[in-house]
Design a protein around this motif. Sequence first.
Motif, PDB file in Angstrom:
ATOM      1  N   ASP A 190       0.833  -1.197   0.000  1.00 29.11           N
ATOM      2  CA  ASP A 190       0.000   0.000   0.000  1.00 29.11           C
ATOM      3  C   ASP A 190       0.875   1.257   0.000  1.00 29.11           C
ATOM      4  O   ASP A 190       1.785   1.398   0.817  1.00 29.11           O
ATOM      5  CB  ASP A 190      -0.925  -0.005   1.222  1.00 29.11           C
ATOM      6  CG  ASP A 190      -2.035   1.017   1.116  1.00 29.11           C
ATOM      7  OD1 ASP A 190      -1.722   2.218   1.129  1.00 29.11           O
ATOM      8  OD2 ASP A 190      -3.211   0.604   1.024  1.00 29.11           O
ATOM      9  N   GLN A 191       0.586   2.157  -0.928  1.00 27.67           N
ATOM     10  CA  GLN A 191       1.373   3.381  -1.078  1.00 27.67           C
ATOM     11  C   GLN A 191       1.358   4.233   0.194  1.00 27.67           C
ATOM     12  O   GLN A 191       2.353   4.875   0.539  1.00 27.67           O
ATOM     13  CB  GLN A 191       0.817   4.199  -2.256  1.00 27.67           C
ATOM     14  CG  GLN A 191       1.520   5.518  -2.515  1.00 27.67           C
ATOM     15  CD  GLN A 191       2.809   5.356  -3.283  1.00 27.67           C
ATOM     16  OE1 GLN A 191       3.309   4.250  -3.445  1.00 27.67           O
ATOM     17  NE2 GLN A 191       3.368   6.450  -3.737  1.00 27.67           N
ATOM     18  N   ARG A 192       0.251   4.222   0.920  1.00 28.54           N
ATOM     19  CA  ARG A 192       0.159   5.027   2.140  1.00 28.54           C
ATOM     20  C   ARG A 192       1.157   4.544   3.187  1.00 28.54           C
ATOM     21  O   ARG A 192       1.784   5.350   3.887  1.00 28.54           O
ATOM     22  CB  ARG A 192      -1.266   4.970   2.695  1.00 28.54           C
ATOM     23  CG  ARG A 192      -2.308   5.637   1.803  1.00 28.54           C
ATOM     24  CD  ARG A 192      -3.710   5.315   2.262  1.00 28.54           C
ATOM     25  NE  ARG A 192      -4.026   3.888   2.090  1.00 28.54           N
ATOM     26  CZ  ARG A 192      -5.175   3.337   2.483  1.00 28.54           C
ATOM     27  NH1 ARG A 192      -6.107   4.085   3.070  1.00 28.54           N
ATOM     28  NH2 ARG A 192      -5.393   2.054   2.288  1.00 28.54           N
TER      29      ARG A 192
ATOM     30  N   LEU B  69      -6.647   4.303  -8.070  1.00 30.10           N
ATOM     31  CA  LEU B  69      -5.741   3.581  -7.180  1.00 30.10           C
ATOM     32  C   LEU B  69      -6.319   3.435  -5.783  1.00 30.10           C
ATOM     33  O   LEU B  69      -6.026   2.473  -5.077  1.00 30.10           O
ATOM     34  CB  LEU B  69      -4.396   4.302  -7.103  1.00 30.10           C
ATOM     35  CG  LEU B  69      -3.650   4.504  -8.424  1.00 30.10           C
ATOM     36  CD1 LEU B  69      -2.392   5.322  -8.193  1.00 30.10           C
ATOM     37  CD2 LEU B  69      -3.299   3.170  -9.055  1.00 30.10           C
TER      38      LEU B  69
ATOM     39  N   ASP C 248      -9.232   9.317  -6.763  1.00 33.42           N
ATOM     40  CA  ASP C 248      -7.966   9.769  -7.347  1.00 33.42           C
ATOM     41  C   ASP C 248      -8.167  11.075  -8.091  1.00 33.42           C
ATOM     42  O   ASP C 248      -9.297  11.461  -8.420  1.00 33.42           O
ATOM     43  CB  ASP C 248      -7.426   8.728  -8.340  1.00 33.42           C
ATOM     44  CG  ASP C 248      -6.750   7.548  -7.657  1.00 33.42           C
ATOM     45  OD1 ASP C 248      -6.735   7.519  -6.416  1.00 33.42           O
ATOM     46  OD2 ASP C 248      -6.250   6.666  -8.370  1.00 33.42           O
TER      47      ASP C 248
ATOM     48  N   ASN D 268      -5.246   9.127 -15.262  1.00 30.87           N
ATOM     49  CA  ASN D 268      -4.930   9.125 -13.835  1.00 30.87           C
ATOM     50  C   ASN D 268      -3.579   9.814 -13.616  1.00 30.87           C
ATOM     51  O   ASN D 268      -2.627   9.570 -14.354  1.00 30.87           O
ATOM     52  CB  ASN D 268      -4.887   7.685 -13.326  1.00 30.87           C
ATOM     53  CG  ASN D 268      -4.811   7.589 -11.815  1.00 30.87           C
ATOM     54  OD1 ASN D 268      -3.862   8.052 -11.196  1.00 30.87           O
ATOM     55  ND2 ASN D 268      -5.813   6.971 -11.220  1.00 30.87           N
TER      56      ASN D 268
ATOM     57  N   GLY E  12      -1.477   9.288 -11.445  1.00 25.40           N
ATOM     58  CA  GLY E  12      -0.456   8.315 -11.088  1.00 25.40           C
ATOM     59  C   GLY E  12      -0.050   8.330  -9.626  1.00 25.40           C
ATOM     60  O   GLY E  12      -0.527   9.141  -8.818  1.00 25.40           O
ATOM     61  N   LYS E  13       0.868   7.411  -9.285  1.00 25.57           N
ATOM     62  CA  LYS E  13       1.251   7.197  -7.897  1.00 25.57           C
ATOM     63  C   LYS E  13       2.060   8.347  -7.306  1.00 25.57           C
ATOM     64  O   LYS E  13       2.207   8.423  -6.091  1.00 25.57           O
ATOM     65  CB  LYS E  13       2.048   5.898  -7.772  1.00 25.57           C
ATOM     66  CG  LYS E  13       1.202   4.648  -7.948  1.00 25.57           C
ATOM     67  CD  LYS E  13       2.008   3.396  -7.657  1.00 25.57           C
ATOM     68  CE  LYS E  13       1.126   2.158  -7.746  1.00 25.57           C
ATOM     69  NZ  LYS E  13       1.877   0.912  -7.443  1.00 25.57           N
ATOM     70  N   ASN E  14       2.590   9.216  -8.145  1.00 24.69           N
ATOM     71  CA  ASN E  14       3.303  10.372  -7.610  1.00 24.69           C
ATOM     72  C   ASN E  14       2.353  11.303  -6.869  1.00 24.69           C
ATOM     73  O   ASN E  14       2.756  12.043  -5.970  1.00 24.69           O
ATOM     74  CB  ASN E  14       4.008  11.131  -8.734  1.00 24.69           C
ATOM     75  CG  ASN E  14       4.998  12.144  -8.192  1.00 24.69           C
ATOM     76  OD1 ASN E  14       5.669  11.898  -7.201  1.00 24.69           O
ATOM     77  ND2 ASN E  14       5.073  13.302  -8.820  1.00 24.69           N
TER      78      ASN E  14
ATOM     79  N   ASN F 151      -1.453  10.180  -6.428  1.00 18.51           N
ATOM     80  CA  ASN F 151      -2.549   9.408  -5.838  1.00 18.51           C
ATOM     81  C   ASN F 151      -2.053   8.280  -4.936  1.00 18.51           C
ATOM     82  O   ASN F 151      -0.978   7.713  -5.149  1.00 18.51           O
ATOM     83  CB  ASN F 151      -3.429   8.830  -6.945  1.00 18.51           C
ATOM     84  CG  ASN F 151      -4.145   9.918  -7.725  1.00 18.51           C
ATOM     85  OD1 ASN F 151      -4.715  10.826  -7.136  1.00 18.51           O
ATOM     86  ND2 ASN F 151      -4.114   9.827  -9.050  1.00 18.51           N
ATOM     87  N   THR F 152      -2.878   7.955  -3.954  1.00 16.30           N
ATOM     88  CA  THR F 152      -2.608   6.856  -3.033  1.00 16.30           C
ATOM     89  C   THR F 152      -3.853   5.978  -2.948  1.00 16.30           C
ATOM     90  O   THR F 152      -4.843   6.216  -3.634  1.00 16.30           O
ATOM     91  CB  THR F 152      -2.274   7.377  -1.619  1.00 16.30           C
ATOM     92  OG1 THR F 152      -3.474   7.950  -1.043  1.00 16.30           O
ATOM     93  CG2 THR F 152      -1.187   8.428  -1.654  1.00 16.30           C
ATOM     94  N   GLU F 153      -3.797   4.999  -2.063  1.00 15.82           N
ATOM     95  CA  GLU F 153      -4.973   4.154  -1.835  1.00 15.82           C
ATOM     96  C   GLU F 153      -6.027   4.860  -0.988  1.00 15.82           C
ATOM     97  O   GLU F 153      -7.106   4.315  -0.745  1.00 15.82           O
ATOM     98  CB  GLU F 153      -4.550   2.850  -1.156  1.00 15.82           C
ATOM     99  CG  GLU F 153      -3.840   1.877  -2.072  1.00 15.82           C
ATOM    100  CD  GLU F 153      -2.369   2.148  -2.241  1.00 15.82           C
ATOM    101  OE1 GLU F 153      -1.657   1.324  -2.846  1.00 15.82           O
ATOM    102  OE2 GLU F 153      -1.906   3.206  -1.764  1.00 15.82           O
TER     103      GLU F 153
END
Length: 643
Positions: free
Chosen positions: A124-126, A305, A309, A326, A328-330, A332-334
């Motif tokens: 998980d990104q968080r 994600l 998002d 989107n 992206g992960k830079n 957005n997180t869960e």
Amino acid sequence: MKIKTLLYSIFFSILISQSYAQKTRVKAADKKYDQYIYVDAILTYERVAEKGYKDEKMFQKLGNAYYFNAELAKAEKWYRELFKMNQEQEAEYYYRYSQTLKSIGEYKKSDEMMKEFNRRSGNDQRGKLFADQKNYLEEIKANSRRYDVTDAGINSKYSDYGSSFLRNKLVFASARDTTGAYKVSKWTNQSYTNLYSSEIKPSGEMEKPERFSKIINSKFHESTPVFTKDGKTMFFTRNNYLNGKKGKNSENSTLLKLYKAVLVGDEWTNVTELPFNSNEYSVAHPALSVDEKTLYFASDMPGTLGQSDLFSVKINGDSNYGIPVNLGKNINTEGRETFPFISADNELYFASDGRPGLGGLDIFMSRAGIENRFEEVKNIGEPINGPQDDFAFIIDSKTKSGFFTSNRNGGKGYDDIYHFKEVRVCEQSLSGIITDQESGVVLYGSKVSLFNEQFDLIKETLTNENGVYVFEVECGKVYYVRAQKEEYETKEGKITIDDTTGKSELSLELEQRIKPVGEGTDLAKTLNIPIIYFDLDKSFIRKDAAFELEKILAVMLQYPEMKIDVRSHTDSRQTNKYNENLSERRAKSTMTWLIQNGIEARRLTSKGYGETELVNQCSDGVKCSESEHQANRRSEFIIVRTE
């Protein structure tokens, strides 16, 4: 005995009856919970809990009901009861409990819950962000105290949020109109929101809010507008509602959509739904790029994600849009990323509960870099961010003032709009030394110019006797520094200033345009000409070599008495004799090219040195890469006479 038995029977009947009634109430509350009728569910759950009835699922839903309604301190109470009852919970409950603990200042315990969340959640990104930013509170502290915050002066006892600039007015959403029972949202037990506007006086005071537009405002939710610079087009959020009909998804819930309207005369009209909306997911909270060619928004559409998002979509015309992308992960997180805003400085502000913060939704900022890719995300700190939800940040880059929304303690209503003014508590200076690239000598009197990110000239100065320049600059900004001096090539450098008080440095080395040369000098090195390469076992002039030889040619034509000895070298592969002959052919080939292009033969000599003067360790029997061998296949241009 019979009387005792009867009393026991009555007692147990009462217990069974109470237990059955409690379970019935919980079941009814569960149904309301599943329909997102959180306020009614809260009341029912709490009444049951007050009577001592304990149930793991009930505590989960009671905590969630408050959590999703942004009442984090109340949610903490029930998550605490949940973990007392059973600590073996899904990872997401560790995250939510961590967030609610922040709302009451329990950061140490919150961090413990985050560590456990990270252990249980895997990738998980968080969790990763928390692990990578263990000193996040110190970083937030360093970014804090940049803003003075006051009540905006337009709040009611209901929910007021999500503002936008429209010329000299602030347009925002409010639940202050309570007329008619149909206007009440079952989620919050408040009125559906309409758009209101308030004129911003030159003093900063706000006029009494007025209803924005009858055409835009419907009997359901309208919120978070954004306007084009000319004030003639708006995008806004509304419930899935058009032409008098309310749309629902497959679960019978009414979600959010984006709409567009245009100003015709003094009336907003032509309300149209954007084509990437859906009945099955929400699309909300629009924001426009600086050039107004890109629309940003929040959504839980497929490909999201987390819970929501941030996306972008190209605006190709009046009613033509690209495919949503989107961010992206830079970014957005869960968790939840929502309420985007793009400043005139091309900075993305947004709210998130998926990153290390102070609790609930915090406001974060990321600058747009190359090709508008967003760079490092930073928490903007206190006092804008706090233990509760803080979101819907907008700023006027010229006046350094703006508005945001929060449900912090001390407000008038459920959500309130706050005004802020950016103050200069962060001080930065930019300095550097301008030197000669070859000798390292400092260059006194060099002209140094400072440009902003749009290449607007800001300041100019001259270096002192130590070659030093100094500028006062703004924290967190991107600058370009240009250094100029007679007889030197102009050079520029880019720097991003830190967000904390301190000193930034950017030194530049200038290359001489007019360089002294003497006998024995390699003209190629003097002019910084790359090595003239030859292909393996070949002596013909490559196209890239001819381009470099043109520079040698230009200098020899400029100085007609200059004489040069062309020296050619090979790598160690093949025999010594073979390499000697190959280098001789290469030297003659280079000299012939110069003669064919106008240089008299009397001014040139040539010699092949084979593998006798290698520039590295790649002699016979030593294993080397192709690039290492190629470094030895070169030509040099040694000046043997200058006049």
